[in-house]
Scaffold this active site. Structure first.
Site, short mmCIF file in Angstrom:
data_model
loop_
_atom_site.label_atom_id
_atom_site.label_comp_id
_atom_site.label_asym_id
_atom_site.label_seq_id
_atom_site.Cartn_x
_atom_site.Cartn_y
_atom_site.Cartn_z
N TYR A 160 0.82 -1.22 0.00
CA TYR A 160 0.00 0.00 0.00
C TYR A 160 0.85 1.27 0.00
O TYR A 160 0.72 2.13 -0.87
CB TYR A 160 -0.94 -0.01 1.20
CG TYR A 160 -1.92 1.13 1.25
CD1 TYR A 160 -2.95 1.21 0.31
CD2 TYR A 160 -1.84 2.11 2.23
CE1 TYR A 160 -3.87 2.24 0.35
CE2 TYR A 160 -2.76 3.14 2.27
CZ TYR A 160 -3.77 3.21 1.35
OH TYR A 160 -4.68 4.24 1.39
N LYS A 164 1.38 4.08 -3.09
CA LYS A 164 0.95 5.47 -2.90
C LYS A 164 2.13 6.43 -3.05
O LYS A 164 1.97 7.54 -3.58
CB LYS A 164 0.29 5.63 -1.53
CG LYS A 164 -1.06 4.93 -1.42
CD LYS A 164 -2.09 5.54 -2.38
CE LYS A 164 -3.48 5.01 -2.13
NZ LYS A 164 -4.51 5.64 -2.98
#
Length: 274
Positions: A160, A164
């Site tokens: 994650y 990002k």
């Protein structure tokens, strides 16, 4: 304040992840401003339902587009539908994302690749395809939903944070290359915000209180907090912001030093040693 201060009336906005927690909120807030909205999501029936609801409630033009943003052919088809319907694209909001929790040593390759495909490749394909049209138009604005976890690793969240962080750099690169064509690309970085994805974190009141203590503003954020920032960044009111990263975290990122304990507490320690 003038209700049309953001001047978003009749702007054409494409929003990915349109029926997710954030996406649903963004679509409604743009509709309130009188924008024309292309709702892009994989969930066909729900996307159609939401598009009709917004059109009836706010009297705006909408278009429901079923699309897997990781598929090049589906993205191409989606972009063609949007341009055929509205003849232009003013704003792209990239929202679609997934989160798979895992210790890094246990993270499977398929989980890693799934996060990269949805969180990064999907943003890339949508941005590139709509970006080509924006280059021809000589104008356009992109807002990408990132997270504070792009700057400070969200431990045990698999790929994650990595994806990002990559979005942040991709946005800067697009701003640097496409700014000359009148295109802006910026990221919004939320954290400690109540969303459908994070609601389980706040089911325990003690956990919520503990999180509030970490935030300078001493409260947990809401979808309104994110949406207000997204609409501002999408509007021409932020026209000199390009390649930026706007944090929406209540000041969490400023509190690192405050989290380091001192004898008697940081404030009392300062008083005692003044």
């Amino acid at each position: 304040m003038d209700n049309n201060w953001l001047e978003l009336t009749d702007k054409v906005v494409a929003i990915t992840g349109a029926v997710g927690g954030m996406g649903t909120k963004f679509c409604e807030e743009f509709a309130k401003q009188g924008a024309k909205i292309a709702l892009i999501d994989m969930i066909d029936d729900k996307t159609e339902e939401q598009a009709k609801k917004l059109s009836i409630k706010y009297g705006v033009e909408t278009l429901a587009v079923k699309c897997n943003t990781t598929s090049e052919s589906e993205v191409d088809a989606a972009v063609k539908k949007v341009i055929k319907k509205f003849n232009k694209i003013d704003i792209l909001v990239n929202t679609a994302a997934i989160l798979r929790f895992s210790p890094f040593e246990d993270l499977r390759l398929d989980e890693w690749q799934a996060a990269i495909n949805v969180n990064l490749t999907g943003y890339f394909l949508m941005s590139q395809r709509f970006g080509r049209i924006m280059i021809e138009q000589k104008h356009g604005t992109m807002v990408h939903i990132s997270t504070i976890a792009a700057l400070y690793p969200e431990t045990y969240s698999g790929a994650y944070s990595t994806t990002k962080a990559a979005i942040n750099m991709m946005s800067k690169q697009m701003a640097a290359e496409w700014g000359q064509y009148g295109i802006r690309s910026n990221c919004v970085l939320p954290c400690l915000v109540k969303t459908p994805l994070s609601k389980n974190f706040y089911s325990d009141p003690e956990v919520e209180k503990g999180r509030e203590r970490l935030v300078a503003s001493r409260r947990i954020g809401t979808l309104d907090d994110i949406a207000n920032t997204v609409l501002f960044m999408a509007s021409d009111r932020s026209s000199y912001t390009n390649g930026g990263e706007v944090t929406v975290d209540g000041g969490l990122n400023t509190m690192i030093s405050d989290m380091i304990p001192k004898p008697g507490g940081r404030r009392q320690y300062a008083i005692n040693h003044h």
